[in-house]
Design an enzyme around this catalytic site. Sequence first.
Site, mmCIF file in Angstrom:
data_model
loop_
_atom_site.group_PDB
_atom_site.id
_atom_site.type_symbol
_atom_site.label_atom_id
_atom_site.label_comp_id
_atom_site.label_asym_id
_atom_site.label_seq_id
_atom_site.Cartn_x
_atom_site.Cartn_y
_atom_site.Cartn_z
ATOM 1 N N ASP A 102 -10.437 3.121 -3.234
ATOM 2 C CA ASP A 102 -11.065 1.999 -2.689
ATOM 3 C C ASP A 102 -12.441 1.572 -3.238
ATOM 4 O OD1 ASP A 102 -8.673 1.806 -1.462
ATOM 5 O OD2 ASP A 102 -9.671 1.561 0.477
ATOM 6 N N ASP A 130 0.734 -1.294 -0.077
ATOM 7 C CA ASP A 130 -0.096 0.031 -0.133
ATOM 8 C C ASP A 130 0.904 1.355 -0.118
ATOM 9 O OD1 ASP A 130 -2.436 1.312 -0.015
ATOM 10 O OD2 ASP A 130 -3.268 0.298 1.823
ATOM 11 N N TRP A 175 -3.531 3.085 -5.884
ATOM 12 C CA TRP A 175 -4.774 3.878 -5.960
ATOM 13 C C TRP A 175 -4.807 4.759 -7.296
ATOM 14 C CZ3 TRP A 175 -2.653 6.663 -1.549
ATOM 15 C CH2 TRP A 175 -2.605 5.681 -0.445
HETATM 16 C C1 GLA Z 1 -6.158 1.293 1.699
HETATM 17 C C2 GLA Z 1 -6.104 0.237 0.634
HETATM 18 C C3 GLA Z 1 -7.375 -0.792 0.789
HETATM 19 C C4 GLA Z 1 -6.809 -1.350 2.314
HETATM 20 C C5 GLA Z 1 -6.707 -0.462 3.348
HETATM 21 C C6 GLA Z 1 -6.097 -0.877 4.406
HETATM 22 O O1 GLA Z 1 -7.133 2.015 1.726
HETATM 23 O O2 GLA Z 1 -6.385 0.856 -0.914
HETATM 24 O O3 GLA Z 1 -7.411 -1.648 -0.243
HETATM 25 O O4 GLA Z 1 -5.865 -2.049 2.047
HETATM 26 O O5 GLA Z 1 -5.769 0.786 2.808
HETATM 27 O O6 GLA Z 1 -6.196 0.026 5.759
#
Ligand code: GLA
Length: 390
Positions: A222, A158, A201
């Site tokens: 997300d 991440d 992202w």
């Molecule tokens: C980010 C990621 C999610 C998840 C969360 C966990 O938002 O994009 O897919 O892994 O962190 O905290």
Amino acid sequence: MRALILAVVMLALAGTVAGERAASGPLPRGYNGLAATPPMGWNNYNAYGLELTDRLIRETADRMVSSGMRDAGYVYVSLDDGWMASTRDANGNLRADPSRFPYGIAALAAYVHARGLKLGLYEDAGVKTCGGLPGSLGHESADAATFAAWGVDYLKYDNCYAAEGCGQYTCSAAGERERYAAMRDALLATGRPIVFSVCTWGTDTVWRWGAGYGNLWRTTADIQPTYDSMVSIFKQTVGLGGHAGPGGWNDPDMLEVGNGMSAIEDRTEITLWAAMAAPLIAGTDLVHADAATLALLTDPRVIAVDQDPLGVPARVVSSAQGHYVLERPLAGGDTAVVLFNETGAAATISAGLGSESAVTDLWNGTSAVTATIRADVPAHGAMLYRVGQS
Ligand code: GLA
């Protein structure tokens, strides 16, 4: 015993290289020989957020076997953010939260491996994970060695708290490629095959460079368990198909099938994800999933489209008034065709095929020879066809 020796050697090595950063640039697509087709598995985040335990993962692994998920191809059982303790150990190594994972990650990996599954884990290319736990920035070599010693097969990486002094999502683009290259190289250096999931992202048009850094890359923020979120992510991702292929895939995020959309919308999601050659990472509570959810996730015909070895994602042929026609070339000369009705009203959607063709409706199982596919598609619905020579 060999595994134990290997683990000790790797941890010793890790102690000497912790803190080093690799500086290499992009590698060729397919650099680690993994993910020839989009990865398939399960991850706890969509259903449980950061609330995960050893028991949940073991029960889910068992259900993946008993429900047929594993045999349908869903082999990665992945722990998302929340698995680790809030501090590193005295040697600077990561450790699992002792109350949630009292037996540690290596024991969990062994449990999963004994069932013919693989283990996925989560970390972050910054100083903290999105949930505020220790990040891997500056610890890449040590952490990769830890993961390999534990038997980890997949790492979701991440992009929160990208540097000291940064907020959760601020400065995520700072040094992004270098930070991802550091973990990519550290994973390669372990010698263990570990799928690398780049979770940025969609920042910095990651689809343009992702294949040189990982096996899949998130294209958007997300996903949420709503039709609007799912369709928005589809629209942001479907035009990026030219960047995906064997070894490196666009990742429109984990499936929300079973998490509250209607049955029609659930089917639409997996249809569109299969057309886009997206990773199929189930995100629902599999222990309690109903038969309809499991049947949808394990449908062999939609999985065959997603996993088609040619690895060419669908392109949009037309989308007037929210009535989409998608085409995806398949290995052996067949074509997958999707008719998707984005709108809130039922509609007749047609796709010309150029010549008489053998058409199989993959959701209904019917076949016909025709030069035009025409279907009444319900609101929010999607039809999926395989088209071959007549
Ligand atoms: C980010 C990621 C999610 C998840 C969360 C966990 O938002 O994009 O897919 O892994 O962190 O905290």
